[in-house]
Design a protein around this motif. Structure first.
Motif, mmCIF file in Angstrom:
data_model
loop_
_atom_site.group_PDB
_atom_site.id
_atom_site.type_symbol
_atom_site.label_atom_id
_atom_site.label_comp_id
_atom_site.label_asym_id
_atom_site.label_seq_id
_atom_site.Cartn_x
_atom_site.Cartn_y
_atom_site.Cartn_z
ATOM 1 N N SER A 595 0.796 -1.716 0.067
ATOM 2 C CA SER A 595 -0.248 0.000 0.001
ATOM 3 C C SER A 595 0.793 1.103 -0.086
ATOM 4 N N HIS A 596 1.896 1.218 -0.134
ATOM 5 C CA HIS A 596 3.183 2.325 -0.188
ATOM 6 C C HIS A 596 2.616 2.953 -1.158
ATOM 7 N N SER A 597 3.467 4.320 -1.535
ATOM 8 C CA SER A 597 2.771 5.482 -1.928
ATOM 9 C C SER A 597 3.732 5.384 -3.639
ATOM 10 N N ASN A 598 4.862 4.691 -4.224
ATOM 11 C CA ASN A 598 5.650 4.233 -5.302
ATOM 12 C C ASN A 598 5.235 3.019 -5.015
ATOM 13 N N ALA A 599 4.665 3.592 -6.471
ATOM 14 C CA ALA A 599 3.905 2.306 -7.280
ATOM 15 C C ALA A 599 5.192 0.898 -7.676
ATOM 16 N N LYS A 600 7.139 1.278 -7.631
ATOM 17 C CA LYS A 600 8.014 0.403 -8.379
ATOM 18 C C LYS A 600 7.498 -0.628 -6.713
ATOM 19 N N LEU A 601 7.820 -0.225 -5.297
ATOM 20 C CA LEU A 601 7.003 -0.586 -4.057
ATOM 21 C C LEU A 601 6.843 -1.594 -4.190
ATOM 22 N N GLN A 602 5.617 -1.357 -4.283
ATOM 23 C CA GLN A 602 4.637 -1.394 -4.689
ATOM 24 C C GLN A 602 4.198 -3.107 -5.224
ATOM 25 N N LEU A 603 4.663 -2.836 -6.663
ATOM 26 C CA LEU A 603 5.531 -4.441 -7.499
ATOM 27 C C LEU A 603 6.142 -4.849 -6.862
ATOM 28 N N SER A 640 -6.052 -4.201 -7.660
ATOM 29 C CA SER A 640 -6.929 -4.159 -9.240
ATOM 30 C C SER A 640 -7.470 -3.588 -9.669
ATOM 31 N N GLN A 641 -8.031 -2.388 -8.955
ATOM 32 C CA GLN A 641 -8.633 -1.999 -9.573
ATOM 33 C C GLN A 641 -8.127 -0.557 -9.995
ATOM 34 N N SER A 642 -6.415 -0.124 -9.801
ATOM 35 C CA SER A 642 -5.558 0.869 -9.461
ATOM 36 C C SER A 642 -5.830 1.124 -11.520
ATOM 37 N N SER A 643 -5.026 2.884 -11.382
ATOM 38 C CA SER A 643 -5.310 2.935 -12.516
ATOM 39 C C SER A 643 -3.770 2.754 -12.998
ATOM 40 N N ASP A 644 -2.551 2.381 -12.410
ATOM 41 C CA ASP A 644 -1.423 2.154 -12.810
ATOM 42 C C ASP A 644 -1.454 0.093 -13.663
ATOM 43 N N PRO A 645 -2.042 0.029 -15.103
ATOM 44 C CA PRO A 645 -1.719 -0.950 -15.122
ATOM 45 C C PRO A 645 -1.158 -2.143 -15.205
ATOM 46 N N ASN A 646 0.499 -2.093 -14.774
ATOM 47 C CA ASN A 646 0.821 -3.301 -14.498
ATOM 48 C C ASN A 646 0.645 -3.643 -12.737
ATOM 49 N N LEU A 647 -0.284 -2.457 -11.860
ATOM 50 C CA LEU A 647 -0.237 -2.934 -10.779
ATOM 51 C C LEU A 647 -1.279 -3.594 -10.654
ATOM 52 N N CYS A 648 -2.547 -3.060 -11.794
ATOM 53 C CA CYS A 648 -3.813 -3.889 -11.364
ATOM 54 C C CYS A 648 -3.831 -5.123 -12.511
ATOM 55 N N ASP A 649 -3.047 -5.678 -13.453
ATOM 56 C CA ASP A 649 -2.534 -7.074 -14.193
ATOM 57 C C ASP A 649 -2.290 -7.539 -12.434
ATOM 58 N N LYS A 650 -1.159 -7.463 -12.230
ATOM 59 C CA LYS A 650 -0.321 -8.237 -11.300
ATOM 60 C C LYS A 650 -1.568 -8.672 -10.270
ATOM 61 N N ALA A 651 -2.032 -7.785 -10.145
ATOM 62 C CA ALA A 651 -2.976 -7.664 -8.548
ATOM 63 C C ALA A 651 -4.349 -8.883 -9.590
ATOM 64 N N LYS A 652 -4.255 -7.900 -10.523
ATOM 65 C CA LYS A 652 -6.102 -9.131 -10.635
ATOM 66 C C LYS A 652 -5.300 -10.967 -10.370
ATOM 67 N N THR A 653 -3.640 -10.924 -11.383
ATOM 68 C CA THR A 653 -3.572 -12.773 -10.990
ATOM 69 C C THR A 653 -3.135 -13.405 -10.005
ATOM 70 N N ALA A 654 -3.186 -12.873 -9.446
ATOM 71 C CA ALA A 654 -2.694 -12.562 -8.082
ATOM 72 C C ALA A 654 -4.018 -13.412 -6.769
ATOM 73 N N LEU A 655 -5.213 -12.331 -7.486
ATOM 74 C CA LEU A 655 -6.475 -12.916 -7.214
ATOM 75 C C LEU A 655 -6.864 -14.225 -7.919
ATOM 76 N N GLN A 656 -6.291 -14.094 -9.372
ATOM 77 C CA GLN A 656 -6.376 -16.022 -9.355
ATOM 78 C C GLN A 656 -6.483 -17.270 -8.942
ATOM 79 N N GLN A 657 -5.651 -16.514 -7.977
ATOM 80 C CA GLN A 657 -4.621 -17.881 -7.159
ATOM 81 C C GLN A 657 -6.127 -18.274 -6.180
ATOM 82 N N TYR A 658 -6.625 -17.197 -5.530
ATOM 83 C CA TYR A 658 -7.724 -17.544 -4.866
ATOM 84 C C TYR A 658 -8.686 -18.174 -5.551
ATOM 85 N N LEU A 659 -9.035 -17.719 -6.370
ATOM 86 C CA LEU A 659 -10.109 -18.750 -6.906
ATOM 87 C C LEU A 659 -9.623 -20.010 -7.592
ATOM 88 N N ALA A 660 -8.876 -20.266 -8.147
ATOM 89 C CA ALA A 660 -8.318 -21.790 -8.859
ATOM 90 C C ALA A 660 -9.099 -22.641 -8.061
#
Length: 660
Positions: A595-603, A640-660
């Motif tokens: 939840s850091h303010s810097n996207a690199k660290l979040q990623l 997964s609602q982030s405006s940063d496409p990288n963060l958004c994709d990564k979050a969605k991929t991670a959430l899929q692990q919970y659904l599988a």
């Protein structure tokens, strides 16, 4: 010696005569006896002539003529050997002569200055003797207007005694620029030349002086234009060379642009001309060294120099002919040049290093010059420190080329002499040699294997303990390159060689460069699963401590990002994962950085989470549950609602692990 000194004794005896006229005649006879006769000079010094001459020189009761003749004789004695100068210095000649400059008589002042000049240009005289009394410099500046001789001698004294930034500042603050500038248009060649030399030493590596010189004008003409006129081919070589040095210093200080016509069309071609084999040895040396300095950091100037007058081929002659056939008119010259041939070699290496600093095509041309690699390899083991340093610099410059690392460097087994150089060299050589080794240890370089076998790990680990910052950086950098895609044995050897203690030392180094390279090394060590698990099984506790230490410290974004990437690598291990899962402190830190303010660290934090929850791996269910209880899933939904496409994709991929 007894007989010779006996025949010289009467000269000294006459200095003690009670009749001033006889004393004067004695000094004049002594002057005529010592001119060009080193043996006679030595005899008179042994017999104690110097203290007496200095006494007469300082006596108020001595006539001005006598005092002047004494200064002339002392100047003549100083013209002899270095031992003569030492004897004069031991008798405190400098304060006596400086005192003499306060006299109203111009002829006497000129004689004192001429003698001071001779003493100060001797290598045995400490320059600082000029600066011990603050009033001396301002008095010399005032004497500049007295005659062309005072101008010539004072400028010569300044240019010989100006060594380093402290001296430059003293002279600059005493108005050297304003006082000397108008001498560049003097009617006397010697005055013009000495003034020019003054500017070349004042401006060297000195932005303050260089920036001032650009705006100074003499008779309506700016100094750079005057320097350019002095560069013309019809001017004496020493004048061309010295003005080229002035313009070079001004250019390197940023006072003149690198694309200014006075650099591109005048200074650079003039310096290339100096490298021709028709020039004298010292002109070729100075020309090449100045040119190397001029083009060192500018790729356009490097390209331009490389295609001027076949310079790359012309430099090959530096290894062959210490003097041109036309210069060998006298045997003394040939003897001198053979003794100084190593200076040519070091100048050539320096210039090759600058030429090849950036451009791949130029490097290729240099390496294809006849026997070039053999010459560098020979240079690495020469007795002259300067040549060794220049050869290593040249090698370092060429080692920036991937192509050459794979071919020429391999064919000539360059790593062997390089490793030898690294055994017990002074620091300035070690820094460049270890930088070169870093390049030879890149994963695409075939030299990597043999270097390892020759005991490089031990050597590099010892460099990381150096007091010298550049050596610490290079040691750890080379280890980082060595660990990249290496086999497990090498990685274990590195960890063993470094010791945990040293690793912590490096991770708490005050220099961010050392820290980043150490983290890079850890990241390279912790790659591929079996390696990660093996290293974490032996060093897990210490590495987790180190990671915690850095994530809690006051570090910049890059450092924290690199550290989180190391955690992500650990999270990718099979058994290593547990070291994270059982460490609540680390898990909370990962959550915080999501939840850091810097996207690199979040990623980077998300990479850790993804590796921990990956479905196909044993125990993934328990890990997912634990992280869900910590609130990680809620953060993933938010991301997964982030405006940063990288963060958004990564979050969605991670959430899929919970659904599988």
């Amino acid at each position: 010696l007894q007989e010779v000194t006996a025949s010289s004794r009467h000269y000294v005896d006459r200095l003690f005569d009670l009749d001033p006229q006889k004393v004067l005649q004695g000094v004049i006879d002594m002057k005529n006896a010592v001119i060009g006769n080193n043996k006679q000079k030595a005899n008179l010094i042994v017999l104690g002539a110097v203290p007496r001459l200095l006494y007469l020189l300082q006596q108020e009761s001595s006539s001005t003529e006598l005092r002047t003749e004494c200064a002339v004789v002392l100047g003549s004695l100083a013209m002899g050997t270095e031992n003569n100068v030492k004897s004069l210095l031991d008798c405190h000649i400098i304060p006596a002569l400086l005192q003499g400059l306060l006299s109203p008589d111009l002829k006497f002042i000129e004689a004192c200055l001429r003698c001071l000049r001779t003493i100060f240009i001797s290598p045995v005289t400490p320059e600082d003797l000029l600066y011990t009394d603050a009033t001396v410099i301002s008095h010399l500046m005032a004497l500049l207007s007295r005659s062309r001789y005072t101008q010539e001698y004072i400028c010569q004294i300044f240019s010989h005694c100006c060594k380093g930034p402290d001296h430059q500042t003293i002279l600059f603050n005493h108005g050297a620029v304003q006082n000397i500038a108008h001498l560049l248009v003097s009617t006397s060649y010697k005055v013009r030349m000495q003034a020019l030399k003054c500017f070349s030493v004042l401006a060297f590596e000195n932005p303050q002086v260089s920036m001032t010189l650009v705006n100074v004008s003499v008779d309506g003409e700016l100094l750079p234009q005057i320097f350019v006129k002095m560069l013309q081919r019809d001017k004496p070589i020493e004048m061309q060379l010295t003005s080229a040095k002035c313009l070079t210093s001004m250019c390197r200080a940023g006072a003149i642009r690198t694309d200014d016509p006075c650099i591109v069309l005048k200074t650079l071609p003039c310096l290339v001309r100096m490298c021709s084999k028709d020039r004298l040895l010292e002109e070729r040396v100075e020309g090449a060294e100045t040119l190397a300095y001029l083009i060192e950091t500018d790729v356009e100037l490097q390209r331009m120099a490389s295609i001027t007058d076949h310079l790359i081929v012309m430099l090959a002659d530096y290894f062959k002919y210490p003097s041109s056939v036309s210069a060998i008119t006298d045997i003394k010259r040939l003897d001198h040049d053979l003794k100084h041939a190593h200076e040519l070699r070091q100048a050539a290496f320096k210039l090759y290093a600058s030429l090849g600093a950036n451009d791949e095509d130029i490097r290729k041309k240099i390496i294809e010059t006849e026997n070039m690699m053999d010459r560098i390899v020979n240079g690495l083991s020469e007795s002259s420190l300067k040549v060794r340093l220049a050869a290593v610099r040249c090698l370092h410059s060429l080692s920036r080329s991937v192509q050459q690392l794979r071919t020429s460097f391999q064919d000539h087994a360059v790593w062997k002499p390089l490793m030898k150089v690294l055994q017990n060299a002074p620091n300035e050589i070690l820094v460049v040699a270890s930088s070169t080794l870093c390049n030879l240890l890149l994963e695409f370089s075939p030299s990597k294997e043999p270097i390892l076998e020759s005991g490089a790990i031990e050597l590099l680990c010892s460099l990381t303990q150096s007091e010298n910052l550049a050596l610490r950086v290079n040691g750890i950098w080379a280890l980082m390159n060595m660990a990249f895609q290496a086999e497990q044995k090498i990685k274990s050897d590195i960890l063993r060689g470094l010791s945990t203690e040293q690793l912590f030392q490096l991770l708490s180094d005050s220099d961010v460069n050392v820290l980043m390279k150490t983290l890079g090394l850890l990241r390279n060590l912790l790659s591929t699963r079996p390696h990660i698990d093996y290293i974490m099984s032996t060093h897990g506790k210490q590495i987790m401590q180190a990671v915690t230490l850095i994530l809690e410290g006051e570090h910049n974004i890059e450092v924290k990002e690199q550290t989180l990437c190391i955690l992500a690598n650990i999270a990718d291990g099979t058994t290593a994962k547990e070291l994270i899962m059982t460490n609540d402190d680390i898990l909370q830190k990962i959550k915080y950085y999501m939840s850091h303010s810097n996207a690199k660290l979040q990623l980077a934090a998300m990479f850790c989470i993804s590796n921990l929850i990956w479905n196909e791996e044993e125990g993934s269910q328990e890990r997912q549950d634990k992280l869900r209880d910590m609130g990680i899933v809620d953060i993933l939904h938010k991301l997964s609602q982030s405006s940063d496409p990288n963060l958004c994709d990564k979050a969605k991929t991670a959430l899929q692990q919970y659904l599988a």
